[in-house]
Design a protein around this motif. Structure first.
Motif, PDB file in Angstrom:
ATOM      1  N   SER A 186       0.828  -1.205   0.000  1.00 27.28           N
ATOM      2  CA  SER A 186       0.000   0.000   0.000  1.00 27.28           C
ATOM      3  C   SER A 186       0.863   1.255   0.000  1.00 27.28           C
ATOM      4  CB  SER A 186      -0.936  -0.004   1.204  1.00 27.28           C
ATOM      5  OG  SER A 186      -0.186  -0.143   2.417  1.00 27.28           O
ATOM      6  N   LEU A 187       2.012   1.186   0.692  1.00 22.30           N
ATOM      7  CA  LEU A 187       2.905   2.334   0.697  1.00 22.30           C
ATOM      8  C   LEU A 187       3.468   2.579  -0.696  1.00 22.30           C
ATOM      9  CD1 LEU A 187       4.373   4.533   2.239  1.00 22.30           C
ATOM     10  CD2 LEU A 187       6.139   2.862   2.842  1.00 22.30           C
ATOM     11  N   TYR A 188       3.831   1.474  -1.392  1.00 23.20           N
ATOM     12  CA  TYR A 188       4.300   1.620  -2.778  1.00 23.20           C
ATOM     13  C   TYR A 188       3.207   2.254  -3.636  1.00 23.20           C
ATOM     14  CZ  TYR A 188       8.200  -1.524  -1.675  1.00 23.20           C
ATOM     15  OH  TYR A 188       9.311  -2.084  -1.137  1.00 23.20           O
ATOM     16  N   HIS A 189       1.976   1.865  -3.332  1.00 24.57           N
ATOM     17  CA  HIS A 189       0.886   2.359  -4.176  1.00 24.57           C
ATOM     18  C   HIS A 189       0.694   3.863  -4.003  1.00 24.57           C
ATOM     19  CE1 HIS A 189      -2.943   2.507  -6.276  1.00 24.57           C
ATOM     20  NE2 HIS A 189      -3.398   3.236  -5.249  1.00 24.57           N
ATOM     21  N   ILE A 190       0.655   4.339  -2.722  1.00 22.17           N
ATOM     22  CA  ILE A 190       0.407   5.770  -2.542  1.00 22.17           C
ATOM     23  C   ILE A 190       1.590   6.591  -3.061  1.00 22.17           C
ATOM     24  CG2 ILE A 190      -1.120   5.340  -0.588  1.00 22.17           C
ATOM     25  CD1 ILE A 190       1.114   6.377   1.241  1.00 22.17           C
ATOM     26  N   ALA A 191       2.824   6.024  -2.948  1.00 20.03           N
ATOM     27  CA  ALA A 191       3.984   6.728  -3.505  1.00 20.03           C
ATOM     28  C   ALA A 191       3.870   6.825  -5.021  1.00 20.03           C
ATOM     29  CB  ALA A 191       5.266   6.020  -3.111  1.00 20.03           C
ATOM     30  N   PRO A 261      13.966 -13.413   0.342  1.00 22.24           N
ATOM     31  CA  PRO A 261      14.442 -12.551  -0.738  1.00 22.24           C
ATOM     32  C   PRO A 261      14.609 -11.129  -0.237  1.00 22.24           C
ATOM     33  CG  PRO A 261      12.105 -13.054  -0.983  1.00 22.24           C
ATOM     34  CD  PRO A 261      12.609 -13.887   0.145  1.00 22.24           C
ATOM     35  N   PRO A 262      15.618 -10.423  -0.635  1.00 21.16           N
ATOM     36  CA  PRO A 262      15.856  -9.051  -0.155  1.00 21.16           C
ATOM     37  C   PRO A 262      14.715  -8.130  -0.572  1.00 21.16           C
ATOM     38  CG  PRO A 262      17.265  -9.566  -2.028  1.00 21.16           C
ATOM     39  CD  PRO A 262      16.602 -10.840  -1.658  1.00 21.16           C
ATOM     40  N   ASP A 263      14.405  -7.186   0.356  1.00 20.16           N
ATOM     41  CA  ASP A 263      13.317  -6.250   0.095  1.00 20.16           C
ATOM     42  C   ASP A 263      13.867  -5.091  -0.732  1.00 20.16           C
ATOM     43  OD1 ASP A 263      10.849  -5.087   0.185  1.00 20.16           O
ATOM     44  OD2 ASP A 263      11.262  -4.003   2.051  1.00 20.16           O
ATOM     45  N   ASN A 264      13.557  -5.119  -2.023  1.00 22.35           N
ATOM     46  CA  ASN A 264      14.043  -4.085  -2.939  1.00 22.35           C
ATOM     47  C   ASN A 264      12.933  -3.058  -3.126  1.00 22.35           C
ATOM     48  OD1 ASN A 264      14.917  -2.577  -5.210  1.00 22.35           O
ATOM     49  ND2 ASN A 264      16.228  -4.298  -5.821  1.00 22.35           N
ATOM     50  N   GLN A 265      13.087  -1.908  -2.426  1.00 27.48           N
ATOM     51  CA  GLN A 265      12.045  -0.895  -2.452  1.00 27.48           C
ATOM     52  C   GLN A 265      11.912  -0.246  -3.831  1.00 27.48           C
ATOM     53  OE1 GLN A 265      13.281   1.612   0.797  1.00 27.48           O
ATOM     54  NE2 GLN A 265      12.003   0.496   2.276  1.00 27.48           N
ATOM     55  N   LYS A 266      12.999  -0.196  -4.555  1.00 24.37           N
ATOM     56  CA  LYS A 266      12.936   0.407  -5.893  1.00 24.37           C
ATOM     57  C   LYS A 266      12.091  -0.454  -6.832  1.00 24.37           C
ATOM     58  CE  LYS A 266      17.330   2.827  -5.367  1.00 24.37           C
ATOM     59  NZ  LYS A 266      18.720   2.981  -5.812  1.00 24.37           N
ATOM     60  N   LEU A 267      12.259  -1.756  -6.712  1.00 22.91           N
ATOM     61  CA  LEU A 267      11.448  -2.645  -7.546  1.00 22.91           C
ATOM     62  C   LEU A 267       9.986  -2.615  -7.102  1.00 22.91           C
ATOM     63  CD1 LEU A 267      13.805  -5.740  -7.954  1.00 22.91           C
ATOM     64  CD2 LEU A 267      13.380  -3.885  -9.572  1.00 22.91           C
ATOM     65  N   GLY A 268       9.764  -2.504  -5.785  1.00 20.28           N
ATOM     66  CA  GLY A 268       8.388  -2.417  -5.304  1.00 20.28           C
ATOM     67  C   GLY A 268       7.693  -1.173  -5.830  1.00 20.28           C
ATOM     68  N   LEU A 269       8.378  -0.043  -5.787  1.00 22.04           N
ATOM     69  CA  LEU A 269       7.810   1.185  -6.324  1.00 22.04           C
ATOM     70  C   LEU A 269       7.579   1.055  -7.831  1.00 22.04           C
ATOM     71  CD1 LEU A 269       6.974   4.144  -6.034  1.00 22.04           C
ATOM     72  CD2 LEU A 269       9.388   4.771  -6.305  1.00 22.04           C
ATOM     73  N   LEU A 270       8.531   0.396  -8.519  1.00 22.46           N
ATOM     74  CA  LEU A 270       8.394   0.200  -9.960  1.00 22.46           C
ATOM     75  C   LEU A 270       7.148  -0.621 -10.278  1.00 22.46           C
ATOM     76  CD1 LEU A 270       9.444   0.334 -12.868  1.00 22.46           C
ATOM     77  CD2 LEU A 270      10.930  -1.616 -12.356  1.00 22.46           C
ATOM     78  N   GLU A 271       6.942  -1.667  -9.523  1.00 18.31           N
ATOM     79  CA  GLU A 271       5.760  -2.500  -9.737  1.00 18.31           C
ATOM     80  C   GLU A 271       4.475  -1.697  -9.549  1.00 18.31           C
ATOM     81  OE1 GLU A 271       3.542  -6.439  -7.858  1.00 18.31           O
ATOM     82  OE2 GLU A 271       5.501  -5.803  -7.110  1.00 18.31           O
TER      83      GLU A 271
END
Length: 1327
Positions: A186-191, A261-271
């Protein structure tokens, strides 16, 4: 700009003020200056910069002291006094109301504007911290992330600082970067939503995200390295125990990776960005990472695929949905910032192609999208191909390039990652088959050689595919073809290039794998078959492979294996042939003929046309019949069911216009093999390449003739003069290509005439056939005139020349025995079927129907051929009177006939060898005017050394078959007086006296009687023996091999005389001993012939049974081989025969001597009479006088006594010595004195002694030649002068000039030069 240009710098102003305060008078001036500046300088800036006293003096403030106190209070409030906001812990009522306000149901008429007003009231009432309120708004938004329409306007209205919002989000991401922390989606989504609406900047937020870009690059490099290590381990040979340990370690590593698996925030935001359709920001993030790193994560790839689905959906629904397919409708994105859907193909270039390129091989995660893209490509290609306007087509070219790039970078790599998806492979072939093969092969080459090295995952896949292929190929046998084929099929659906590359490498080493591999390929898809064709061509064109073995005499086995595979695979499976045929064509253009082996195998397997010179007599007989008889009895293997495969081959040739170019290139390459390609190669290899080129031409031409329709053939093959003069095609090949065209045209014209005038009488049909021939062949008669010099047509009519080259054995005789043989076979098959009780009734019925239908076809074909042969013979009977003009001598007529007709064609193919022999017999049977049968046969048998030496291996077989057929005819006439009298007795071909009257020859003649003919046949046998022994004695590889092949072919009819057979046996035995260790192939040939020769001994007869050996007074005739062969080599001739011989000599002299020859030329011919004796020719010599007759009779008696006293010690010496006297004694020149006779007798004694000592016949022949060359005349002029005497030192008389020398083909000249047996002057004239 004006402000910064006018106002001074802050430091300058401060220093200026300080200076003014120090001095009173300066201060006053300064105050006045500043007061004057009040007009252009804002008050605020002056209050900010000037001291309170100055401001007070200027009147900007009331009192300086009060102003100072106010400044102190403000600074204290700002920097030292803390404002007491409500921070949630102190009093939560306001925050509770705030959360309630944000959490209420938003489905009604509630808007963000109303909620914002309430929030402002709560902040003011409860003294809430505005930043904390914003944080709570973000928290609620995170919980209710689907309510973008409400929260985005609310945040946009609430906030004023973008940086503040960005920092808040950054703190939230920082909080989840703790160990074992997981950032919520959800954080990735609002960002992502805030980024999409430009409420925050990506650069500001990106720095708060982990991991760092440098860490991502290192991780990517580590993945590539690990993939290469895995690939290396799979290709290494390891002990089973070590292999088990390695597998266990790899499993442990994989488990560790999969645990957390490592938490890749950049990939999460990309998704999140991809899911809401914000392609611009997503593309920016992906550009910061290594290629395909982001999409290598499944979630990212699926999100991007989903976005692509939404974009292409409208266009797909409009243009690409297959018939009958429904599919589910997709909800479009509600965001206005999302990419626009594609409505036309042009819209794809806006975003779709770019997205696909970022997706790369990871489109494999969504097979449905894969199919959609492929179908869109297919639809576009159909639209592109149907477009007729050039401007539109030019605009679509860029789209075509884009689709090709997508196929290269996305579709094929994605297929490699799809596990065993045959449907996708077939779907992709539906798209690829619309491309020309050049584009497809380019894609396959990129796929095979470059794609697998660009992605870590593909590196692993390649290694795993090779490992699996090794496993399957190790276990592949004929017994387990089906299960192994299924495994190969599964593996090939995804990675065909890697699999086929390994399979082909194995086949090149082990040719016994060809059959099981071909059978196991039945589970492949259409795309896989096309890839297989490319892989085969790439393997053939591999520059690192040598196409010759290390001995440089034979073609490499790997090339032979691949050629066999080509034939089998292309016949059995529906693979496009254009690429392979073009490859062979390109190789021929480059002057390389090795790859003709491929074309030969393909035509043989696909069309059932087998080319071999080792055919049996029965097969050869069957090959002279119709197409059905050829298929049933003409080949070693019964190649059935070739209708579809031959049609495919024909279509490929016609569609790509390769039929005629291949024929012309092969025809030209035959000589190129010798002069261009074969310069540095071994003579044996050159001969093989020449044979391969020639055989393939014959095979390919036969395929075109039997499979192309009349219209197609005539449309593509030009006339014979164009072929020879413009395309520089050799004459034999030109007529070979044109011959079927003439036959088609004549039959078509004949049918047309029959329909025009309906008449069933046989005579009418024959006349119509002759009329059709005249109409079709008249242009051909005119065309052939340009092929040779005008003087050639002084003896041969163009009509005769064209007739000879346009007919085949099918036109001359019906092979009744072959038809009967095949019909009887079918009857026996029917009988066997009836007797077979185990066969099911329905199968029994089908087989019987097949055999009966085949039997009816053969009988109908036989009847049709019989009618055709009768029409042809009737036509020839009417034409024969105009065939030979004989404006010059009979000798020259026969020379031109042999040189321009017989010799070039008799070595062209086995059927042509038989045809040449039968045609000579036919010309004799037709009683053709001016044709001397005896002279023709004599020229063929008299000296075969040069002909044999100049042949390749296969040409030797054909030449041997030609001699065999000629000997068969001669032996039949020799065997029975009745047959001879019937077939030769009253025929002009056996005239021994000619009365010349103008140019029409003589009408009163004496016939050669039966016994004299037997003497002539014995002389021919002796000549063959002499030539054979000479070739065997030379030590030259080509001479020995060729003569052994020729002797094997003529074994049924030669040798018939016991002593000649013993001479051959003795020499062949010596060859066996000499070549056993040195040249095994010659040893094998010699042993084979020796065994067969011994088996034929029972059929040999003593010389006195072969012909009469009584010896009364010898005839004084010159024993000409050319004009009086009946009087040569006879040990005993009656007085009447002697007088007849005299008359014959005079008549020949009158008929053949040119009227314009000078006396000097006659003398030169007389001086060179010994050379003429050696070659058994008397054309142009004068009649001996009585004195010479007495001298010759004395010499004959002395030689006879000498022979009785000193018999030869070996059979060879007996044959040579005895017949040498018979051959050479009667040919002494009229100018020889008794002293010369005496010297000649001495020479004869020396020769006889040398034979007893074991010297060969060739050494004696060479010695006589040296005696004849004592004249100081140069050899070139001597040859020209002695040509009138019918010199046989070469294949044909050299007096014919350049035109006569055409009998030496390119290969012939090459071979003779290297054999060292041809005079330099002769070589120059040949060249």
């Amino acid at each position: 700009k004006i402000e910064y240009a006018v106002y001074p710098d802050e430091d300058q102003l401060d220093s200026f003020l300080t200076g003014c305060l120090e001095e009173k008078h300066k201060r006053d001036h300064f105050t006045q200056l500043v007061g004057a500046c009040l007009i252009c300088v804002p008050d605020g800036m002056l209050k900010e910069r000037l001291d309170p006293e100055t401001l007070e003096s200027l009147g900007l403030i009331k009192q300086a002291q009060q102003f100072n106190q106010k400044i102190v209070k403000i600074k204290t409030k700002l920097f030292y006094k803390q404002q007491k906001f409500n921070l949630l812990r102190e009093e939560n009522e306001g925050y509770a109301k705030l959360i309630t306000e944000l959490g209420q149901d938003l489905s009604g008429n509630l808007t963000s504007h109303l909620v914002l007003e309430n929030i402002k009231s709560l902040i003011g009432c409860f003294n809430l911290d505005p930043n904390r309120v914003l944080d709570i708004i973000l928290e609620v938004y995170e919980c209710r992330w689907e309510q973008d329409e409400f929260f985005i306007p609310l945040i946009k209205s609430y906030m004023c600082e973008h940086q503040t919002l960005c920092h808040m989000l950054g703190f939230k991401f920082k909080f989840h970067q703790e160990p074992n922390g997981e950032t919520p989606s959800s954080l990735y989504h609002i960002a992502a939503a805030l980024l999409q609406h430009n409420l925050i900047a990506l650069e500001d937020l990106y720095v708060h995200l982990l991991p760092l870009d440098s860490s991502i690059v290192e991780e990517h490099k580590r993945e590539i390295l690990e993939a290469k290590q895995i690939a290396r381990k799979l290709t290494m040979v390891v002990v089973p125990s070590e292999k088990t340990e390695d597998k266990e370690k790899e499993k442990e590593k994989e488990e560790e990776k999969n645990e957390k698996p490592p938490d890749n925030q950049k990939l999460g935001l990309l998704e999140a960005l991809l899911r809401i359709g914000d392609w611009q920001h997503a593309q920016s993030i992906m550009d910061q990472m290594p290629a395909f790193y982001a999409t290598s994560h499944k979630a990212i790839a699926i999100a991007l695929c989903q976005l692509l689905h939404l974009i292409v959906e409208p266009l797909y629904r409009r243009a690409a949905v297959p018939k009958g397919a429904k599919g589910g409708l997709m909800t479009p994105l509600r965001s206005k910032q999302a990419p626009r859907p594609a409505e036309r193909f042009d819209d794809l270039s806006r975003d779709v192609f770019t997205m696909l390129c970022y997706l790369g091989p990871h489109l494999s995660h969504d097979p449905i999208l894969f199919a959609k893209i492929v179908r869109l490509g297919k639809s576009f290609m159909k639209e592109f191909q149907s477009e007729s306007r050039q401007d539109t087509k030019d605009r679509m070219d860029s789209l075509l390039s884009c689709f090709l790039s997508i196929a290269d970078q996305v579709l094929l790599p994605s297929l490699s990652l799809m596990e065993c998806n045959a449907c996708m492979s077939e779907e992709l072939w539906g798209f690829f088959k619309l491309f020309p093969y050049q584009h497809r092969y380019r894609l396959y080459g990129q796929w095979k050689n470059e794609t697998y090295g660009n992605h870590p995952l593909l590196v692993k896949i390649k290694a795993q595919t090779v490992d699996r292929a090794k496993y399957i190929m190790k276990r592949l046998t004929k017994e387990n073809v089906k299960p192994s084929g299924r495994q190969i099929g599964k593996l090939s659906h995804s990675n065909p290039t890697i699999l086929f590359d390994y399979i082909l490498s194995q086949i090149q080493w082990y040719d016994n794998l060809i059959t099981p591999v071909v059978d196991s390929l039945k589970y492949l898809t259409s795309l896989n078959y096309d890839v297989l064709a490319y892989c085969i061509i790439e393997a053939l064109a591999n520059p690192e492979k040598e196409k010759m073995k290390h001995d440089d005499t034979t073609i490499s086995s790997w090339l032979q294996s691949l050629a066999s595979l080509c034939g089998a695979v292309f016949r059995k499976y529906p693979i496009e042939l254009a690429g392979l045929l073009q490859y062979v064509t390109n190789q021929l253009k480059a002057g390389k003929s090795f790859d003709l082996l491929i074309l030969k195998e393909v035509v043989q397997k696909m069309a059932g046309i087998e080319i071999t010179d080792e055919m049996t007599v029965e097969q050869l007989e069957a090959m002279t019949g119709g197409e059905q008889l050829k298929a049933e009895g003409g080949y070693f293997g019964q190649i059935r069911n070739t209708k579809k495969s031959s049609q495919r081959l024909k279509d490929a040739l016609l569609d790509h216009e390769l039929a005629l170019p291949l024929c012309l290139l092969m025809a030209q390459q035959r000589n190129g093999v010798v002069f261009s390609e074969g310069g540095e190669k071994h003579l044996k290899l050159v001969g093989k390449l020449y044979d391969q080129c020639h055989d393939t031409l014959v095979q390919f031409g036969g395929f075109l003739a039997s499979n192309l329709s009349t219209e197609d053939y005539i449309k593509r093959v030009p006339s014979v003069d164009v072929l020879c003069n413009q395309f520089h095609t050799p004459h034999d090949a030109a007529f070979f290509l044109s011959r079927p065209m003439y036959a088609h045209q004549i039959l078509s014209k004949y049918d047309e005439l029959k329909k025009a005038e309906k008449g069933n009488r046989q005579q009418q049909k024959v006349h119509k056939y002759i009329a059709a021939c005249e109409q079709i062949m008249a242009p051909v008669h005119e065309a052939v005139v340009s092929l040779h010099l005008p003087k050639v047509w002084d003896d041969l009519r163009p009509q005769f020349y064209a007739t000879f080259w346009s007919l085949t054995m099918y036109d001359l005789a019906v092979p009744h025995n072959a038809y009967d043989r095949e019909v009887n076979k079918l009857k026996m098959q029917i009988k066997a079927i009836d007797e077979n009780t185990e066969m099911p009734l329905n199968k029994k019925k089908k087989e019987k129907e097949r055999c009966t239908a085949l039997q009816d076809k053969l009988q109908e074909e036989e009847k049709k051929q019989l009618e055709h042969v009768q029409r042809v013979l009737h036509r020839l009977k009417l034409e024969k009177d105009n065939w030979l003009l004989a404006k010059s001598t009979k000798n020259e007529t026969i020379t031109k006939f042999l040189q321009l007709c017989i010799f070039p064609r008799c070595v062209f193919s086995a059927i042509d060898a038989v045809y040449c022999a039968r045609f000579v017999e036919l010309v004799h049977q037709q009683k053709t005017p001016n044709f001397c049968t005896l002279l023709c046969y004599d020229r063929v048998f008299s000296d075969i050394i040069y002909t044999v030496a100049s042949c390749t291996e296969n040409e030797s077989r054909r030449y041997g078959r030609f001699l065999c057929c000629m000997l068969e005819t001669v032996t039949r006439w020799h065997s029975d007086r009745a047959i001879y009298e019937k077939e030769c007795g009253n025929y002009p071909g056996f005239l021994t006296i000619f009365r010349a009257s103008g140019f029409d020859g003589g009408n009163k003649a004496d016939q050669l009687d039966y016994e004299n003919f037997r003497h002539v046949v014995h002389k021919w046998h002796y000549k063959l023996t002499k030539a054979s022994v000479h070739c065997l004695e030379t030590g030259e590889y080509t001479h020995i091999r060729n003569i052994l092949i020729v002797l094997t072919k003529i074994l049924p009819w030669y040798p018939k005389v016991l002593n000649l057979g013993q001479a051959l046996e003795c020499r062949v035995h010596k060859i066996c001993q000499e070549e056993k260790e040195k040249r095994p192939d010659l040893y094998a040939l010699a042993m084979g012939y020796s065994g067969q020769l011994k088996g034929r001994k029972v059929h040999m007869v003593p010389e006195n049974e072969f012909h009469q050996k009584e010896q009364p007074v010898r005839s004084a005739t010159s024993g000409s081989l050319q004009n009086g062969p009946g009087n040569t080599g006879k040990p005993a001739v009656t007085a009447a025969t002697a007088s007849a011989g005299k008359a014959e000599e005079g008549a020949v002299e009158d008929s053949d001597k040119s009227k314009d020859k000078s006396q000097a030329a006659q003398k030169a011919a007389s001086k060179n009479s010994t050379a003429a004796n050696k070659v058994s020719s008397s054309n142009g010599s004068s009649t001996p006088n009585s004195k010479e007759k007495e001298d010759k009779e004395k010499t004959t008696k002395e030689k006879k006594e000498k022979k009785e006293k000193n018999p030869g010690s070996t059979p060879e010496a007996k044959a040579g010595g005895k017949d040498k006297q018979k051959e050479e004694k009667p040919t002494d020149s009229k100018e020889k004195t008794p002293k010369a006779d005496k010297d000649k007798r001495k020479d004869d004694k020396k020769e006889e002694k040398s034979k007893i000592d074991g010297k060969t016949a060739e050494k004696e022949w060479s010695k006589e030649r040296d005696v004849s060359n004592d004249s100081k005349t140069k050899e070139g002029s001597k040859v020209e002068k002695s040509a009138g005497a019918g010199s046989m030192k070469s294949l044909v008389p050299r007096s014919e000039g350049v035109e006569s020398d055409r009998v030496f083909t390119a290969f012939h000249v090459f071979t003779v030069i290297h054999s060292g047996k041809l005079a330099i002057s002769s070589v120059n004239r040949c060249i």
